[in-house]
Scaffold this motif. Structure first.
Motif, PDB file in Angstrom:
ATOM      1  N   MET A  43       0.841  -1.198   0.000  1.00 12.36           N
ATOM      2  CA  MET A  43       0.000   0.000   0.000  1.00 12.36           C
ATOM      3  C   MET A  43       0.879   1.251   0.000  1.00 12.36           C
ATOM      4  O   MET A  43       0.612   2.213  -0.734  1.00 12.36           O
ATOM      5  CB  MET A  43      -0.920  -0.013   1.233  1.00 12.36           C
ATOM      6  CG  MET A  43      -1.956   1.098   1.257  1.00 12.36           C
ATOM      7  SD  MET A  43      -2.952   1.043   2.789  1.00 12.36           S
ATOM      8  CE  MET A  43      -3.657  -0.611   2.643  1.00 12.36           C
ATOM      9  N   GLY A  44       1.929   1.240   0.818  1.00  8.39           N
ATOM     10  CA  GLY A  44       2.851   2.371   0.852  1.00  8.39           C
ATOM     11  C   GLY A  44       3.573   2.564  -0.470  1.00  8.39           C
ATOM     12  O   GLY A  44       3.756   3.701  -0.934  1.00  8.39           O
ATOM     13  N   LEU A  45       3.995   1.464  -1.107  1.00  5.65           N
ATOM     14  CA  LEU A  45       4.672   1.564  -2.399  1.00  5.65           C
ATOM     15  C   LEU A  45       3.732   2.103  -3.474  1.00  5.65           C
ATOM     16  O   LEU A  45       4.151   2.871  -4.349  1.00  5.65           O
ATOM     17  CB  LEU A  45       5.219   0.200  -2.804  1.00  5.65           C
ATOM     18  CG  LEU A  45       6.375  -0.324  -1.950  1.00  5.65           C
ATOM     19  CD1 LEU A  45       6.759  -1.742  -2.364  1.00  5.65           C
ATOM     20  CD2 LEU A  45       7.584   0.599  -2.060  1.00  5.65           C
ATOM     21  N   SER A  46       2.462   1.707  -3.420  1.00  4.67           N
ATOM     22  CA  SER A  46       1.473   2.238  -4.369  1.00  4.67           C
ATOM     23  C   SER A  46       1.333   3.746  -4.199  1.00  4.67           C
ATOM     24  O   SER A  46       1.284   4.494  -5.185  1.00  4.67           O
ATOM     25  CB  SER A  46       0.118   1.558  -4.161  1.00  4.67           C
ATOM     26  OG  SER A  46       0.210   0.162  -4.342  1.00  4.67           O
ATOM     27  N   ALA A  47       1.275   4.188  -2.937  1.00  3.68           N
ATOM     28  CA  ALA A  47       1.151   5.619  -2.672  1.00  3.68           C
ATOM     29  C   ALA A  47       2.395   6.374  -3.132  1.00  3.68           C
ATOM     30  O   ALA A  47       2.297   7.468  -3.719  1.00  3.68           O
ATOM     31  CB  ALA A  47       0.913   5.846  -1.175  1.00  3.68           C
ATOM     32  N   LEU A  48       3.576   5.804  -2.893  1.00  6.35           N
ATOM     33  CA  LEU A  48       4.813   6.447  -3.343  1.00  6.35           C
ATOM     34  C   LEU A  48       4.860   6.542  -4.871  1.00  6.35           C
ATOM     35  O   LEU A  48       5.287   7.554  -5.424  1.00  6.35           O
ATOM     36  CB  LEU A  48       6.027   5.671  -2.833  1.00  6.35           C
ATOM     37  CG  LEU A  48       6.388   5.855  -1.359  1.00  6.35           C
ATOM     38  CD1 LEU A  48       7.513   4.901  -0.968  1.00  6.35           C
ATOM     39  CD2 LEU A  48       6.783   7.293  -1.078  1.00  6.35           C
ATOM     40  N   GLY A  49       4.439   5.474  -5.540  1.00  4.96           N
ATOM     41  CA  GLY A  49       4.425   5.496  -6.998  1.00  4.96           C
ATOM     42  C   GLY A  49       3.500   6.572  -7.536  1.00  4.96           C
ATOM     43  O   GLY A  49       3.857   7.318  -8.459  1.00  4.96           O
ATOM     44  N   ALA A  50       2.300   6.670  -6.952  1.00  3.30           N
ATOM     45  CA  ALA A  50       1.352   7.688  -7.402  1.00  3.30           C
ATOM     46  C   ALA A  50       1.886   9.094  -7.132  1.00  3.30           C
ATOM     47  O   ALA A  50       1.767   9.994  -7.972  1.00  3.30           O
ATOM     48  CB  ALA A  50       0.014   7.483  -6.698  1.00  3.30           C
ATOM     49  N   ALA A  51       2.494   9.292  -5.953  1.00  2.00           N
ATOM     50  CA  ALA A  51       3.037  10.613  -5.619  1.00  2.00           C
ATOM     51  C   ALA A  51       4.171  10.997  -6.556  1.00  2.00           C
ATOM     52  O   ALA A  51       4.243  12.144  -7.025  1.00  2.00           O
ATOM     53  CB  ALA A  51       3.517  10.610  -4.168  1.00  2.00           C
ATOM     54  N   ASN A  52       5.058  10.041  -6.858  1.00  2.00           N
ATOM     55  CA  ASN A  52       6.164  10.318  -7.782  1.00  2.00           C
ATOM     56  C   ASN A  52       5.652  10.633  -9.185  1.00  2.00           C
ATOM     57  O   ASN A  52       6.200  11.490  -9.881  1.00  2.00           O
ATOM     58  CB  ASN A  52       7.120   9.129  -7.832  1.00  2.00           C
ATOM     59  CG  ASN A  52       8.092   9.129  -6.672  1.00  2.00           C
ATOM     60  OD1 ASN A  52       8.546  10.179  -6.244  1.00  2.00           O
ATOM     61  ND2 ASN A  52       8.398   7.957  -6.150  1.00  2.00           N
TER      62      ASN A  52
END
Length: 345
Positions: A106-115
């Motif tokens: 979930m955190g990696l998904s959020a980081l990907g979207a933010a990037n």
């Protein structure tokens, strides 16, 4: 090998946005994976998308700075890159202990979207329009890099000088626990010291690299690693290996790796300014291939300490020879020819 040529042909920004999209979608797919096979496939595409950031960041840095300044910026980038593997397991362990392993994804998904949003909104296109050319021209330049002894010298040398550390890390638990009788819980502490050596080497490179010729700095930094590897091997052969001796020599080896890495990369991606992205992608691919081969080779034999020390020294010598070969080539780098770096400073 895909993002580099694509970024030379279509631009850094579109290639990066595609890569970040793949990473984000794959992270979400892994988050909702119903079984192990789906999770592994999603993680594969997650890596396929995520590698765009490293390959294209290197090209963007070279687009916007000359060789010495690019090497300095790459050294600073290397500080962040090496910090990731050191910090990520701690964050992942904390997340999984509180809310389960899926929260990591979930955190990696959020980081990907933010990037993706940051790259879309903030990052400009850095590839100079002057480099626009036909697909056939890019193909010729691509194969020209593969045939270039100068590029291969810096790429193979850089790979041997930097990824040989993986071979020691693969053997470290056996060396520390079985040979030196260190508690297994302490192995991570000693490996963290090696990471701090990489940080120190990258920091030294960012401060000192502008004062010397890039090639001389590169040869000197790798010379430190070769000297440390030779001392490590001498201790093992003499059966005088101690915890302080191994940690000390490997820390010095890591400092040399951290210092040599940005200089080798800057030289490799400066060979042909028309295909900086392609050179960055090829350099990364060669690094991964050499690193995988070294990790496989270090598993041969019954003595991990002897195998890793021998491989570290051999890799350092090959790297040094490769750098000298590249240096002797007649091709002139744009910086040496007095050309300004194409792109905003």
């Amino acid at each position: 090998m895909v993002y580099g040529p694509a970024s030379d042909r279509f631009g850094r920004r579109p290639a990066l946005l595609v890569g970040l999209s793949i990473f984000t979608i794959a992270s979400a797919a892994a988050l909702f994976a119903p079984d192990t096979h789906t999770l592994v496939i999603a993680r594969f595409f997650q890596a396929l998308g995520g590698c765009s950031g490293l390959a294209l960041a290197r090209a963007i840095i070279r687009d916007t700075s000359q060789a010495h300044e690019a090497a300095r910026r790459l050294a600073l980038t290397n500080l962040l890159v090496t910090a990731g593997p050191a910090v990520a397991p701690l964050i992942g362990a904390a997340l999984s202990s509180f809310w389960g392993w899926r929260t990591i994804l979930m955190g990696l998904s959020a980081l990907g979207a933010a990037n993706f949003v940051l790259a879309w909104r903030i990052l400009p296109e850095t590839r100079p329009e002057a480099r626009l050319a036909s697909a056939s021209r890019y193909a010729r330049d691509y194969f020209g890099l593969i045939r270039s002894r100068q590029f291969l010298g810096y790429a193979i040398g850089g790979a041997c000088a930097t990824t040989s550390l993986y071979a020691f890390i693969a053997c470290a638990p056996f060396i520390f626990v079985d040979r030196l009788h260190v508690p297994s819980a302490s192995v991570g502490v000693y490996l963290a010291l090696l990471v701090s050596g990489l940080w120190l080497g990258s920091l030294l490179a960012s401060r000192l690299i502008g004062r010397f010729s890039l090639v001389r700095f590169l040869v000197a930094a790798n010379g430190l690693s070769v000297t440390a590897a030779a001392a490590f091997l001498a201790m093992v052969i003499a059966d005088r290996a101690t915890l302080i001796g191994i940690v000390g020599t490997m820390f010095a080896f890591s400092v040399g790796v951290g210092a040599a890495a940005p200089a080798a990369l800057a030289q490799a991606i400066s060979v042909n300014p028309r295909v900086t992205g392609t050179a960055s992608g090829l350099y990364g691919s060669i690094q991964m291939a050499v690193g995988a081969a070294l990790v496989a080779l270090v598993g041969l034999g019954a003595n991990p300490a002897l195998a890793s020390a021998s491989l570290l020294l051999a890799s350092g010598v090959v790297a040094q020879a490769s750098f000298w070969m590249a240096r002797r080539e007649d091709a002139v780098l744009p910086e040496q020819a007095g050309e300004a770096a194409p792109g905003p400073a």
